[in-house]
Write a protein that holds these residues in place. Structure first.
Motif, PDB file in Angstrom:
ATOM      1  N   GLU A   1       0.841  -1.196   0.000  1.00 27.34           N
ATOM      2  CA  GLU A   1       0.000   0.000   0.000  1.00 27.34           C
ATOM      3  C   GLU A   1       0.878   1.248   0.000  1.00 27.34           C
ATOM      4  O   GLU A   1       2.060   1.182   0.294  1.00 27.34           O
ATOM      5  CB  GLU A   1      -0.908  -0.001   1.229  1.00 27.34           C
ATOM      6  N   GLY A   2       0.299   2.377  -0.304  1.00 26.50           N
ATOM      7  CA  GLY A   2       1.029   3.631  -0.224  1.00 26.50           C
ATOM      8  C   GLY A   2       1.427   4.179  -1.577  1.00 26.50           C
ATOM      9  O   GLY A   2       1.165   3.580  -2.613  1.00 26.50           O
ATOM     10  N   ARG A   3       2.109   5.316  -1.540  1.00 31.39           N
ATOM     11  CA  ARG A   3       2.451   6.014  -2.769  1.00 31.39           C
ATOM     12  C   ARG A   3       3.796   5.593  -3.346  1.00 31.39           C
ATOM     13  O   ARG A   3       4.235   6.139  -4.341  1.00 31.39           O
ATOM     14  CB  ARG A   3       2.474   7.525  -2.506  1.00 31.39           C
ATOM     15  N   GLN A   4       4.481   4.680  -2.680  1.00 35.96           N
ATOM     16  CA  GLN A   4       5.820   4.288  -3.139  1.00 35.96           C
ATOM     17  C   GLN A   4       5.778   3.298  -4.299  1.00 35.96           C
ATOM     18  O   GLN A   4       6.763   3.121  -4.995  1.00 35.96           O
ATOM     19  CB  GLN A   4       6.620   3.671  -1.984  1.00 35.96           C
ATOM     20  N   TYR A   5       4.650   2.631  -4.485  1.00 33.56           N
ATOM     21  CA  TYR A   5       4.475   1.652  -5.567  1.00 33.56           C
ATOM     22  C   TYR A   5       5.498   0.519  -5.501  1.00 33.56           C
ATOM     23  O   TYR A   5       6.045   0.108  -6.507  1.00 33.56           O
ATOM     24  CB  TYR A   5       4.520   2.329  -6.945  1.00 33.56           C
ATOM     25  N   TYR A   6       5.746   0.019  -4.276  1.00 26.25           N
ATOM     26  CA  TYR A   6       6.636  -1.123  -4.113  1.00 26.25           C
ATOM     27  C   TYR A   6       5.865  -2.412  -4.368  1.00 26.25           C
ATOM     28  O   TYR A   6       4.706  -2.543  -3.985  1.00 26.25           O
ATOM     29  CB  TYR A   6       7.190  -1.197  -2.688  1.00 26.25           C
ATOM     30  N   SER A   7       6.540  -3.369  -4.987  1.00 26.71           N
ATOM     31  CA  SER A   7       5.978  -4.708  -5.093  1.00 26.71           C
ATOM     32  C   SER A   7       7.080  -5.706  -4.761  1.00 26.71           C
ATOM     33  O   SER A   7       8.256  -5.475  -5.047  1.00 26.71           O
ATOM     34  CB  SER A   7       5.377  -4.969  -6.470  1.00 26.71           C
ATOM     35  N   PHE A   8       6.668  -6.797  -4.122  1.00 27.08           N
ATOM     36  CA  PHE A   8       7.594  -7.811  -3.634  1.00 27.08           C
ATOM     37  C   PHE A   8       7.193  -9.164  -4.200  1.00 27.08           C
ATOM     38  O   PHE A   8       6.009  -9.496  -4.221  1.00 27.08           O
ATOM     39  CB  PHE A   8       7.536  -7.891  -2.106  1.00 27.08           C
ATOM     40  N   ASP A   9       8.186  -9.932  -4.628  1.00 25.16           N
ATOM     41  CA  ASP A   9       7.942 -11.294  -5.082  1.00 25.16           C
ATOM     42  C   ASP A   9       8.692 -12.246  -4.158  1.00 25.16           C
ATOM     43  O   ASP A   9       9.902 -12.076  -3.951  1.00 25.16           O
ATOM     44  CB  ASP A   9       8.413 -11.495  -6.525  1.00 25.16           C
ATOM     45  N   PHE A  10       7.959 -13.218  -3.625  1.00 24.81           N
ATOM     46  CA  PHE A  10       8.539 -14.208  -2.727  1.00 24.81           C
ATOM     47  C   PHE A  10       8.324 -15.606  -3.269  1.00 24.81           C
ATOM     48  O   PHE A  10       7.333 -15.873  -3.950  1.00 24.81           O
ATOM     49  CB  PHE A  10       7.877 -14.138  -1.337  1.00 24.81           C
ATOM     50  N   GLU A  11       9.258 -16.464  -2.934  1.00 23.78           N
ATOM     51  CA  GLU A  11       9.138 -17.893  -3.189  1.00 23.78           C
ATOM     52  C   GLU A  11       8.912 -18.526  -1.817  1.00 23.78           C
ATOM     53  O   GLU A  11       9.673 -18.274  -0.885  1.00 23.78           O
ATOM     54  CB  GLU A  11      10.468 -18.374  -3.768  1.00 23.78           C
ATOM     55  N   CYS A  12       7.877 -19.313  -1.700  1.00 21.07           N
ATOM     56  CA  CYS A  12       7.543 -19.940  -0.426  1.00 21.07           C
ATOM     57  C   CYS A  12       7.463 -21.447  -0.670  1.00 21.07           C
ATOM     58  O   CYS A  12       6.653 -21.902  -1.472  1.00 21.07           O
ATOM     59  CB  CYS A  12       6.209 -19.395   0.070  1.00 21.07           C
ATOM     60  N   SER A  13       8.335 -22.195  -0.007  1.00 16.95           N
ATOM     61  CA  SER A  13       8.397 -23.640  -0.212  1.00 16.95           C
ATOM     62  C   SER A  13       8.129 -24.369   1.094  1.00 16.95           C
ATOM     63  O   SER A  13       8.708 -24.026   2.132  1.00 16.95           O
ATOM     64  CB  SER A  13       9.781 -24.062  -0.697  1.00 16.95           C
ATOM     65  N   TYR A  14       7.296 -25.368   1.021  1.00 12.74           N
ATOM     66  CA  TYR A  14       7.056 -26.209   2.190  1.00 12.74           C
ATOM     67  C   TYR A  14       8.192 -27.204   2.335  1.00 12.74           C
ATOM     68  O   TYR A  14       8.468 -27.975   1.416  1.00 12.74           O
ATOM     69  CB  TYR A  14       5.718 -26.949   2.065  1.00 12.74           C
ATOM     70  N   MET A  15       8.849 -27.170   3.494  1.00 17.48           N
ATOM     71  CA  MET A  15       9.912 -28.128   3.798  1.00 17.48           C
ATOM     72  C   MET A  15       9.266 -29.429   4.284  1.00 17.48           C
ATOM     73  O   MET A  15       9.761 -30.507   4.031  1.00 17.48           O
ATOM     74  CB  MET A  15      10.843 -27.574   4.881  1.00 17.48           C
ATOM     75  N   ASP A  16       8.168 -29.276   5.025  1.00 19.12           N
ATOM     76  CA  ASP A  16       7.334 -30.376   5.499  1.00 19.12           C
ATOM     77  C   ASP A  16       5.974 -29.749   5.823  1.00 19.12           C
ATOM     78  O   ASP A  16       5.802 -28.544   5.620  1.00 19.12           O
ATOM     79  CB  ASP A  16       7.979 -31.097   6.694  1.00 19.12           C
TER      80      ASP A  16
END
Length: 114
Positions: A49-64
């Motif tokens: 959110e906000g005026r900075q226009y940041y976007s984040f991409d994450f990789e989420c892996s289940y170890m178990d």
């Protein structure tokens, strides 16, 4: 002992898409997709959110069924990749990683139903 995740990837994506917004800031938007290269993995895109226009991409892996590994893949500002080492980006990244772990914890009821 590395247990297999018993939930199929599309159910996992759906569960995360439903649950994750509860852990983010009210103005953030999120998109959860299957990680095509990892049947135990997700790709998570967050527009901050906000005026900075940041976007984040994450990789989420289940170890178990109980543990996830979260890695930052990319940070952009207004569509352009930026240096993720700045203090503000580090703080935002740490917050999002914490929220992703909190969401994974909340989803234990479906990933680890025993």
């Amino acid at each position: 002992m590395n247990e297999e995740l018993s939930l199929d990837q599309s159910s996992l994506v759906h569960a995360w898409q439903q649950q994750l917004p509860e852990y983010l800031n009210p103005g953030d938007s999120v998109k959860v997709e299957a990680d095509r290269g990892n049947p135990q993995g997700l790709r998570i895109h967050i527009d901050a959110e906000g005026r900075q226009y940041y976007s984040f991409d994450f990789e989420c892996s289940y170890m178990d069924p109980r543990e996830v590994r979260v890695e930052l893949v990319d940070v952009e500002r207004d569509g352009v990749t930026i240096n993720e080492r700045s203090e503000k980006i580090q703080e935002l990244t740490e917050d999002y990683v914490r929220h992703l772990h909190e969401c994974a914890q909340a989803l234990h009821r479906i990933t680890n139903p025993t």
